[in-house]
Design an enzyme around this catalytic site. Sequence first.
Site, short mmCIF file in Angstrom:
data_model
loop_
_atom_site.label_atom_id
_atom_site.label_comp_id
_atom_site.label_asym_id
_atom_site.label_seq_id
_atom_site.Cartn_x
_atom_site.Cartn_y
_atom_site.Cartn_z
N ASP A 1 0.84 -1.21 0.00
CA ASP A 1 0.00 0.00 0.00
C ASP A 1 0.87 1.26 0.00
O ASP A 1 0.63 2.21 -0.75
CB ASP A 1 -1.00 -0.01 1.18
N ASP B 1 0.41 -7.63 -10.47
CA ASP B 1 -0.62 -7.31 -11.46
C ASP B 1 -1.14 -5.90 -11.21
O ASP B 1 -1.25 -5.08 -12.13
CB ASP B 1 -1.75 -8.34 -11.31
N ASP C 1 -0.28 -1.88 -13.36
CA ASP C 1 -1.24 -0.98 -14.02
C ASP C 1 -0.98 0.45 -13.55
O ASP C 1 -1.03 1.40 -14.33
CB ASP C 1 -2.69 -1.38 -13.72
P1 ATP Z 1 -7.24 -7.52 -18.69
O1 ATP Z 1 -7.89 -7.83 -17.38
O2 ATP Z 1 -7.52 -8.53 -19.78
O3 ATP Z 1 -5.79 -7.14 -18.59
P2 ATP Z 1 -8.37 -4.93 -18.43
O4 ATP Z 1 -9.76 -5.09 -17.94
O5 ATP Z 1 -7.29 -4.54 -17.47
O6 ATP Z 1 -7.95 -6.22 -19.25
P3 ATP Z 1 -7.79 -3.62 -20.89
O7 ATP Z 1 -8.43 -4.51 -21.88
O8 ATP Z 1 -6.34 -3.68 -20.80
O9 ATP Z 1 -8.50 -3.84 -19.50
O10 ATP Z 1 -8.18 -2.13 -21.20
C1 ATP Z 1 -8.87 -1.23 -20.34
C2 ATP Z 1 -9.05 0.06 -21.08
O11 ATP Z 1 -7.77 0.70 -21.26
C3 ATP Z 1 -9.57 -0.13 -22.49
O12 ATP Z 1 -10.97 -0.21 -22.55
C4 ATP Z 1 -9.02 1.07 -23.21
O13 ATP Z 1 -9.82 2.20 -22.96
C5 ATP Z 1 -7.66 1.27 -22.54
N1 ATP Z 1 -6.59 0.60 -23.29
C6 ATP Z 1 -6.01 -0.59 -23.03
N2 ATP Z 1 -5.09 -0.89 -23.95
C7 ATP Z 1 -5.07 0.13 -24.81
C8 ATP Z 1 -4.33 0.42 -26.01
N3 ATP Z 1 -3.40 -0.42 -26.49
N4 ATP Z 1 -4.58 1.57 -26.65
C9 ATP Z 1 -5.48 2.44 -26.19
N5 ATP Z 1 -6.22 2.23 -25.09
C10 ATP Z 1 -6.02 1.09 -24.40
#
Ligand code: ATP
Length: 359
Positions: free
Chosen positions: A229, A253, A257
Amino acid sequence: MDPKNAARKRIAVIPGDGIGKEVIPQAVKAIQATGAAVELTDFDWGADRYLRDQTTVPPDGFATLARDFNAILVGAFGDPRVKTNIHAKEILLGMRFKMDLYANVRPVRLLDAALCPLKGVEPKDVDFVVLRENTEGAYTDAGGVFKQGTADEIATQEDINTRKGVERIIRYAFEYCRMHTKLDGSPRGKVLMSDKSNAMTHAGGLWQRVFKEVSAEYPAITAQHMYVDALCMQMVRDPRQFDVIVTNNMFGDIITDLAAGLQGGLGMAVSGNIHPGKTSMFEPVHGSAPPIAGKNEANPFGAILTAAMMLRHLEFTQEADRIEAAVLEAVRQKKTTRDIGGSVGTREAGEWIVGRLSS
Ligand code: ATP
């Protein structure tokens, strides 16, 4: 002859779902434009195949990848038509777990100050790496549900930490620190282990003990600890302090992000799933992003930079350098997708990189 010893390195390409199918072709074009001596083979694993014939991973699929390929380039998995997400779990987690790719390596680098949401932060201030344990922790799906759907429902989700698993990722972190330099060429010198051992005492206790033992073998490297945290807050307040961070599967993970946010967002972040000496897999950090899939909007640079990371792993150093330089130039000239301030589409951004590499 062993296919992995062929003159051309063999790369399996699995674009997967959603924006994976848009960004991976751009990464492939960039690899080809460098002229690297590689042979690329496409695999159609993903939601379309699953919906067609119920196959997630074909029989012998992982064995074929491990036996016949030097590396694997993956896009993303996840499709709203497959509600259970079973194919994503079996393909992606299957690759990590069954091929035992225990080190998830996520370099966090800021290419240009304009991409960072923090004030006054320069590229030299964001240059660290997160090493995430990739084969155990909270993501093995061990546990169960009892009395489901009743008022007495019980759900357990086990956090699995083995001595072997914890030790090898911590050792990997010290070896990584020893063998890699920062972008400016200066040596790396600090490994920070992050956990939540004040609240999760059993698993955290194991991480603490192993970290203490392994760090004693590396007296030249500074060993540090931070609760996860606190780490989140410090990553936003002062990312300059970080060098090599090692943590478990779930914390890794989540914090990567956050780290992607420092680099310009999910569209810029890269990762490798590595087991030294075995066939390793490389994928952009982002997922399949269904809301923007098929619209030519996805940022292909995470995938293209991931291809560069893979080429570097395969010892195509110059080719990797050239791709990274081309992406940096694209960012400077704003030949980028909208998420990082440009106005071009996925294909156009990829074509600009190819043009730069071919000139
Ligand atoms: P996962 O759990 O499969 O990693 P996630 O739920 O974290 O997926 P992502 O699919 O990575 O989510 O994307 C979340 C949002 O981030 C997307 O809807 C989009 O708005 C933005 N995003 C992710 N990757 C890109 C990219 N390569 N280009 C532009 N926007 C992106």
